[in-house]
Enzyme design. Structure first.
Site, short mmCIF file in Angstrom:
data_model
loop_
_atom_site.label_atom_id
_atom_site.label_comp_id
_atom_site.label_asym_id
_atom_site.label_seq_id
_atom_site.Cartn_x
_atom_site.Cartn_y
_atom_site.Cartn_z
N ARG A 71 5.21 13.51 12.42
CA ARG A 71 3.79 13.19 12.56
C ARG A 71 3.23 14.00 13.73
O ARG A 71 3.65 13.82 14.88
CB ARG A 71 3.58 11.70 12.80
N ARG A 114 0.85 -1.19 0.00
CA ARG A 114 0.00 0.00 0.00
C ARG A 114 0.89 1.24 0.00
O ARG A 114 2.10 1.14 0.10
CB ARG A 114 -0.88 0.01 1.25
#
Length: 444
Positions: free
Chosen positions: A336, A292
């Site tokens: 993040r 992915r």
């Protein structure tokens, strides 16, 4: 080329996919749970369909609801983003059965790489370096002990269906095997519904370095260089960068060739990542393959000037890849930014964002789905945004990230911004001399 793509995801990755689709002239459909009705993907997609209540199992993980949304909107493809159903063999197959193109790996590729023991056997056959360990699943403690004698302690027990650090136990000597075996199996069964366990040699002081790859329907494969993901907490990545400060030209060449071998071994179709552990001697070992797009794909895009989501869509539509390998032209770092309290063991901090000001300027990128007044729901991953900087050198990138973090204002919820600010001042991080154990000694 596709006329309309449904995005079977939420948050910043849904916004990221919408942007590329618009630039390609492709219509988009956002699906959303009732908890996400006010999110930016719902506002900016061409169409939006509510697929259920906040609980993921009844919305973002509900294959019937997502397929129904695709059919009523006449979407001819589905992009799953990352997480949720992005590596779900059944979802990929159901899309095939309904004549909807799944923008990701084929069902057999997901199945082959999703089961860790099967993936390792495939890689060994392909000649990709793998961590010494059991030849497959271990049936009992007696077999675990005999395997450990061959592999040599310390060893690590791993759930074959694992992820996120669940079902993993380090065993330092024979006396610890029984309790480690029992707890790993119990945790694996609870988390994945599968208590299968295999064993590997435990690599001490490793770096976590992954190689971005792409493969098409015609057997071509290439790599797009590496990302260093060694700064992580409980096997969850916090900061990623490329190029790795640990990398050499010779190591990159060897790892790139190994990643392409891995892709060709499974006739990989799409964009994916081959993850490796690299020891202090720069020997590397296959860990897993993610079939992915990755959260951290952004930094690769910045250093090679390449849209990986566009590449995914083009491959799914049957286009050939160039086949050339890419080397990093600059240095990029991603932080993040999560709704978590780093001063309180990173406890989740959902709630309403009262003030929001994002940084800007040359070489600064923000991927997000939030705004002032947006409420972060407690039901999903706590990511607010990804802050990416790109510069000519690592030193310049760190300085740019410091400046960007200072400009970033989010009020109303606790965030990981203070953690990243402290990290950018850390001597070990600045020197590039760190391993996956970095967070065990880091103090806020």
């Amino acid at each position: 080329m596709f006329k309309k793509i449904l995005i079977a995801n939420r948050g910043e990755i849904a916004m990221r996919i919408i942007r590329t689709c618009k630039e390609m002239g492709i219509k988009t459909v956002a699906v959303y749970s009732t908890a996400d009705k006010d999110s930016l993907p719902v506002r900016f997609a061409d169409e939006a369909v509510c697929i259920g209540p906040p609980m993921s199992a009844k919305s973002y993980l509900s294959i019937p609801n997502i397929i129904a949304a695709a059919e009523i909107t006449n979407a001819d493809a589905i992009h799953p983003g990352y997480g949720f159903l992005s590596e779900n063999e059944k979802f990929s197959r159901v899309c095939q059965e309904h004549g909807i193109k799944f923008i990701g790996a084929l069902p057999e590729q997901i199945a082959g790489m999703g089961d860790k023991a099967t993936a390792k056997a495939t890689m060994i056959k392909a000649g990709v370096p793998c961590i010494p360990g059991s030849k497959g699943l271990i049936k009992d403690v007696k077999e675990a002990l005999s395997n450990a004698e061959l592999v040599k302690y310390p060893v690590i027990l791993k759930a074959t269906a694992g992820g996120g650090g669940k079902g993993m136990r380090i065993v330092w000597n024979p006396d610890e095997m029984q309790s480690a075996w029992d707890s790993a199996r119990q945790e694996a069964a609870a988390a994945f519904g599968n208590d299968g366990i295999y064993m590997e040699k435990f690599i001490q002081e490793p770096r976590h370095i992954e190689i971005q790859i792409a493969g098409d329907q015609y057997g071509n494969a290439c790599h797009m260089s590496e990302r260093d993901c060694s700064i992580q907490r409980r096997h969850q990545k916090l900061v990623e960068e490329t190029p790795s400060p640990f990398m050499t030209d010779e190591l990159r060449d060897r790892m790139g060739k190994a990643a392409i071998k891995a892709a060709k071994a499974v006739k990989y179709e799409g964009v994916g990542t081959v993850e490796f552990l690299v020891d202090k001697n720069r020997d590397f070992y296959f860990m897993e393959m993610n079939t992915r797009i990755q959260v951290e794909h952004t930094i690769t895009e910045e250093v090679i000037n390449f849209d990986l989501i566009k590449e995914q869509i083009k491959i799914a539509a049957g286009e050939k890849i160039s086949g050339k390998n890419y080397l990093p032209l600059m240095h990029a770092i991603q932080c993040r930014i999560n709704a978590e309290d780093p001063l309180n063991d990173f406890r989740p901090s959902p709630g309403k964002i009262l003030q929001y000001h994002s940084p800007g300027g040359h070489g600064v990128r923000i991927d997000t789905h939030v705004y002032a007044g947006y409420s972060i729901p407690p039901h999903y991953d706590s990511m607010i945004s990804k802050l990416i900087v790109v510069a000519q050198t690592r030193e310049e990138a760190i300085l740019k990230m410091k400046r960007a973090l200072d400009e970033y204002i989010i009020e109303g919820v606790k965030t990981t911004i203070p953690f990243h600010q402290k990290l950018m001042e850390n001597k070990a991080f600045n020197s590039g001399n760190f391993t996956t154990k970095f967070m065990e000694t880091f103090e806020m």
